[in-house]
Design a protein around this motif. Structure first.
Motif, PDB file in Angstrom:
ATOM      1  N   ASP A  21       0.804  -1.224   0.000  1.00 60.07           N
ATOM      2  CA  ASP A  21       0.000   0.000   0.000  1.00 60.07           C
ATOM      3  C   ASP A  21       0.832   1.267   0.000  1.00 60.07           C
ATOM      4  N   ARG A  22       0.346   2.243  -0.745  1.00 64.15           N
ATOM      5  CA  ARG A  22       0.928   3.586  -0.686  1.00 64.15           C
ATOM      6  C   ARG A  22      -0.147   4.528  -0.168  1.00 64.15           C
ATOM      7  N   PHE A  23       0.054   5.040   1.033  1.00 63.85           N
ATOM      8  CA  PHE A  23      -0.836   6.043   1.598  1.00 63.85           C
ATOM      9  C   PHE A  23      -0.220   7.414   1.314  1.00 63.85           C
ATOM     10  N   VAL A  24      -1.019   8.319   0.751  1.00 64.27           N
ATOM     11  CA  VAL A  24      -0.511   9.631   0.354  1.00 64.27           C
ATOM     12  C   VAL A  24      -0.792  10.635   1.461  1.00 64.27           C
ATOM     13  N   LEU A  25       0.272  11.221   1.994  1.00 67.46           N
ATOM     14  CA  LEU A  25       0.127  12.275   2.992  1.00 67.46           C
ATOM     15  C   LEU A  25       0.042  13.618   2.281  1.00 67.46           C
ATOM     16  N   PHE A  26      -1.104  14.287   2.442  1.00 69.75           N
ATOM     17  CA  PHE A  26      -1.265  15.641   1.926  1.00 69.75           C
ATOM     18  C   PHE A  26      -1.024  16.610   3.072  1.00 69.75           C
ATOM     19  N   HIS A  27      -0.006  17.449   2.924  1.00 71.09           N
ATOM     20  CA  HIS A  27       0.239  18.459   3.954  1.00 71.09           C
ATOM     21  C   HIS A  27      -0.800  19.559   3.781  1.00 71.09           C
ATOM     22  N   PRO A  28      -1.469  19.963   4.860  1.00 69.44           N
ATOM     23  CA  PRO A  28      -2.567  20.926   4.714  1.00 69.44           C
ATOM     24  C   PRO A  28      -2.130  22.347   4.385  1.00 69.44           C
ATOM     25  N   THR A  29      -0.867  22.675   4.632  1.00 71.53           N
ATOM     26  CA  THR A  29      -0.485  24.084   4.485  1.00 71.53           C
ATOM     27  C   THR A  29       0.804  24.260   3.678  1.00 71.53           C
ATOM     28  N   ALA A  30       0.642  24.321   2.368  1.00 67.78           N
ATOM     29  CA  ALA A  30       1.710  24.805   1.498  1.00 67.78           C
ATOM     30  C   ALA A  30       1.333  26.217   1.077  1.00 67.78           C
ATOM     31  N   LEU A  31       2.311  27.029   0.737  1.00 60.23           N
ATOM     32  CA  LEU A  31       2.058  28.421   0.361  1.00 60.23           C
ATOM     33  C   LEU A  31       1.254  28.468  -0.944  1.00 60.23           C
ATOM     34  N   ALA A  32       0.135  29.188  -0.918  1.00 58.61           N
ATOM     35  CA  ALA A  32      -0.719  29.344  -2.103  1.00 58.61           C
ATOM     36  C   ALA A  32      -0.288  30.598  -2.852  1.00 58.61           C
ATOM     37  N   ASP A  33       0.451  30.423  -3.929  1.00 59.42           N
ATOM     38  CA  ASP A  33       1.008  31.561  -4.658  1.00 59.42           C
ATOM     39  C   ASP A  33      -0.070  32.507  -5.184  1.00 59.42           C
ATOM     40  N   GLU A  34      -1.241  31.932  -5.552  1.00 61.40           N
ATOM     41  CA  GLU A  34      -2.288  32.780  -6.123  1.00 61.40           C
ATOM     42  C   GLU A  34      -2.874  33.752  -5.099  1.00 61.40           C
ATOM     43  N   GLY A  35      -2.609  33.540  -3.824  1.00 68.06           N
ATOM     44  CA  GLY A  35      -3.117  34.438  -2.798  1.00 68.06           C
ATOM     45  C   GLY A  35      -2.120  35.485  -2.341  1.00 68.06           C
ATOM     46  N   LEU A  36      -0.915  35.462  -2.932  1.00 72.39           N
ATOM     47  CA  LEU A  36       0.117  36.421  -2.540  1.00 72.39           C
ATOM     48  C   LEU A  36      -0.122  37.785  -3.195  1.00 72.39           C
ATOM     49  N   PRO A  37       0.248  38.880  -2.519  1.00 70.42           N
ATOM     50  CA  PRO A  37       0.102  40.217  -3.127  1.00 70.42           C
ATOM     51  C   PRO A  37       0.850  40.345  -4.448  1.00 70.42           C
ATOM     52  N   ILE A  38       2.044  39.761  -4.517  1.00 72.19           N
ATOM     53  CA  ILE A  38       2.824  39.735  -5.756  1.00 72.19           C
ATOM     54  C   ILE A  38       3.024  38.267  -6.137  1.00 72.19           C
ATOM     55  N   ARG A  39       2.470  37.864  -7.243  1.00 71.98           N
ATOM     56  CA  ARG A  39       2.581  36.466  -7.643  1.00 71.98           C
ATOM     57  C   ARG A  39       3.957  36.191  -8.255  1.00 71.98           C
ATOM     58  N   PRO A  40       4.514  35.000  -8.002  1.00 69.88           N
ATOM     59  CA  PRO A  40       5.783  34.644  -8.648  1.00 69.88           C
ATOM     60  C   PRO A  40       5.651  34.714 -10.165  1.00 69.88           C
ATOM     61  N   SER A  41       6.683  35.175 -10.829  1.00 71.92           N
ATOM     62  CA  SER A  41       6.634  35.324 -12.286  1.00 71.92           C
ATOM     63  C   SER A  41       6.557  33.983 -12.990  1.00 71.92           C
ATOM     64  N   ASN A  42       7.131  32.960 -12.385  1.00 72.83           N
ATOM     65  CA  ASN A  42       7.078  31.613 -12.949  1.00 72.83           C
ATOM     66  C   ASN A  42       6.452  30.661 -11.934  1.00 72.83           C
ATOM     67  N   ALA A  43       5.710  29.678 -12.438  1.00 72.49           N
ATOM     68  CA  ALA A  43       5.096  28.682 -11.552  1.00 72.49           C
ATOM     69  C   ALA A  43       6.183  27.876 -10.852  1.00 72.49           C
ATOM     70  N   ARG A  44       5.971  27.609  -9.585  1.00 71.83           N
ATOM     71  CA  ARG A  44       6.944  26.814  -8.834  1.00 71.83           C
ATOM     72  C   ARG A  44       6.914  25.368  -9.297  1.00 71.83           C
ATOM     73  N   GLU A  45       8.079  24.731  -9.289  1.00 70.92           N
ATOM     74  CA  GLU A  45       8.146  23.308  -9.606  1.00 70.92           C
ATOM     75  C   GLU A  45       7.802  22.461  -8.390  1.00 70.92           C
ATOM     76  N   ASN A  46       7.978  23.034  -7.207  1.00 70.02           N
ATOM     77  CA  ASN A  46       7.510  22.361  -5.992  1.00 70.02           C
ATOM     78  C   ASN A  46       7.005  23.424  -5.026  1.00 70.02           C
ATOM     79  N   ALA A  47       6.003  23.046  -4.243  1.00 66.09           N
ATOM     80  CA  ALA A  47       5.353  23.999  -3.349  1.00 66.09           C
ATOM     81  C   ALA A  47       6.264  24.359  -2.174  1.00 66.09           C
ATOM     82  N   PHE A  48       6.112  25.581  -1.689  1.00 65.48           N
ATOM     83  CA  PHE A  48       6.853  26.027  -0.508  1.00 65.48           C
ATOM     84  C   PHE A  48       6.047  25.627   0.732  1.00 65.48           C
ATOM     85  N   LEU A  49       6.664  24.844   1.597  1.00 66.20           N
ATOM     86  CA  LEU A  49       5.956  24.283   2.751  1.00 66.20           C
ATOM     87  C   LEU A  49       5.848  25.299   3.880  1.00 66.20           C
TER      88      LEU A  49
END
Length: 375
Positions: A57-85
């Motif tokens: 079995d593979r149980f997937v752990l979803f961390h509830p709080t990664a940084l949501a770039d779309e909610g930042l006052p200034i959005r990153p110019s490029n999409a992140r390849e991995n989320a900021f925890l």
């Protein structure tokens, strides 16, 4: 084992025949669109497809709080390849989760509120997202500024880069695939039931986690079992023999040089689009809260998408012996996505990180001790 040295896309392909292989290929976070896993081929779970029949079995752990770039006052110019925890230590230090109306919602789901386990918090947030269809935030700004900056300097600095001061403003957050519990079944020294194959880290099923993961158990899984696997693998290598003829057992892989840059670039572009589509399917149907009907639909759509992609490759001259970074990763992602879906479909209960609305309770008859005995 294959090794590619990237020079543009058309690279040299070298094949290594090994007496011993130690898999330390990490998790499978990149089967989902948002993950904290690093942006490397390792985290596209390139190891387990090689030995899929020995996985559990593979149980997937979803961390509830990664940084949501779309909610930042200034959005990153490029999409992140991995989320900021955004570490759960922020919640442990008094951080509070709110919806966009600044209504606290966790107490209505669990008496432990923000201090509930990550899977509980993630499911609560998932419910809020489905009910309200909006973003949510994690607020620590009610704490003293000096304490916030001393405890969370990296988070404060990262948010400030995009115009958000966490000592005065709430942090926009979103769930992200974070860790895999389960994998290739291993013994106390990282050994598997395949002679010469050892595993360590997130790719392994060591018994340290069960159906959930305690914070920092990953360090024990990486450091303890990696160290334990060293000497047995050396001993096995010294006692094993392998002839030069072994390299002729399979057709020699080749880079797609003969296709030309135009075709190769088309294949790369199409593969990247297919990768996004697979990730979308996994998030939509195989996410935090699941159901049998949605898992079955995901299984069908993944098979259809894989077939369509393979047909595209061969229509453009791609041959079975051709290998390329994007193509290899894509096949492995398909393999692991199907494995996660089939594992979820076979479990007729909810346990730890796996929650399905069709079987919402734990089946105690299926409880197994997470104890591994020497083989």
């Amino acid at each position: 084992m294959l090794h590619t040295t990237k020079e543009g896309y058309t690279s040299m392909v070298r094949r290594f025949i090994s007496k011993v292989t130690l898999l330390a290929s990490g998790g499978a976070g990149h089967i989902y669109p948002t993950t904290t896993n690093p942006p490397t081929s390792v985290s596209s779970i390139d190891g387990p497809p090689l030995i899929i029949f020995w996985m559990v079995d593979r149980f997937v752990l979803f961390h509830p709080t990664a940084l949501a770039d779309e909610g930042l006052p200034i959005r990153p110019s490029n999409a992140r390849e991995n989320a900021f925890l955004i570490t759960e230590a922020v919640r442990g230090d008094g951080g509070i989760l709110y919806n966009l109306d600044m209504e606290r919602f966790m107490p209505s789901y669990d008496e432990r509120a923000e201090l509930a386990p990550r899977d509980v918090v993630a499911r609560s947030i998932d419910d809020q997202l489905k009910k309200r269809g909006e973003e949510y935030v994690l607020d620590i700004s009610h704490k003293p500024k000096e304490k916030i900056l001393s405890h969370f300097p990296n988070i404060a600095a990262e948010c400030l880069r995009y115009g958000l001061d966490i000592t005065q403003q709430p942090i926009p957050v979103v769930p992200a695939a974070h860790y895999m519990c389960g994998g290739v079944r291993a013994g106390l020294e990282g050994e598997t039931n395949v002679r010469g194959l050892y595993v360590a880290g997130e790719v392994a099923c060591t018994g340290l986690h069960g159906a959930n993961r305690l914070a920092s158990n990953s360090l024990a899984e990486e450091l303890v079992f990696a160290r334990r696997a060293v000497q047995p693998s050396i001993d096995h290598m010294n006692l094993s023999k392998i002839g030069h003829s072994a390299s002729n057992w399979w057709q020699r892989p080749v880079a797609p040089l003969l296709l030309g840059d135009t075709v190769v670039n088309k294949v790369i572009h199409q593969t990247r689009e297919v990768r996004k589509e697979l990730q979308s399917i996994m998030w939509e149907y195989v996410g935090i809260v699941r159901s049998t009907s949605r898992l079955t639909l995901a299984e069908t759509r993944i098979i259809e998408l894989e077939l369509k992609w393979e047909q595209y490759l061969f229509q453009h001259g791609w041959e079975p012996t051709m290998v390329g970074l994007e193509a290899c990763e894509m096949r492995n992602l398909f393999c692991c996505a199907k494995l996660v879906v089939s594992s979820a479909l076979s479990r007729h209960e909810s346990r730890g990180l796996h929650y399905t609305i069709d079987f919402p309770h734990v089946d105690e008859s299926k409880r197994l001790p997470t104890v591994i005995f020497p083989s």
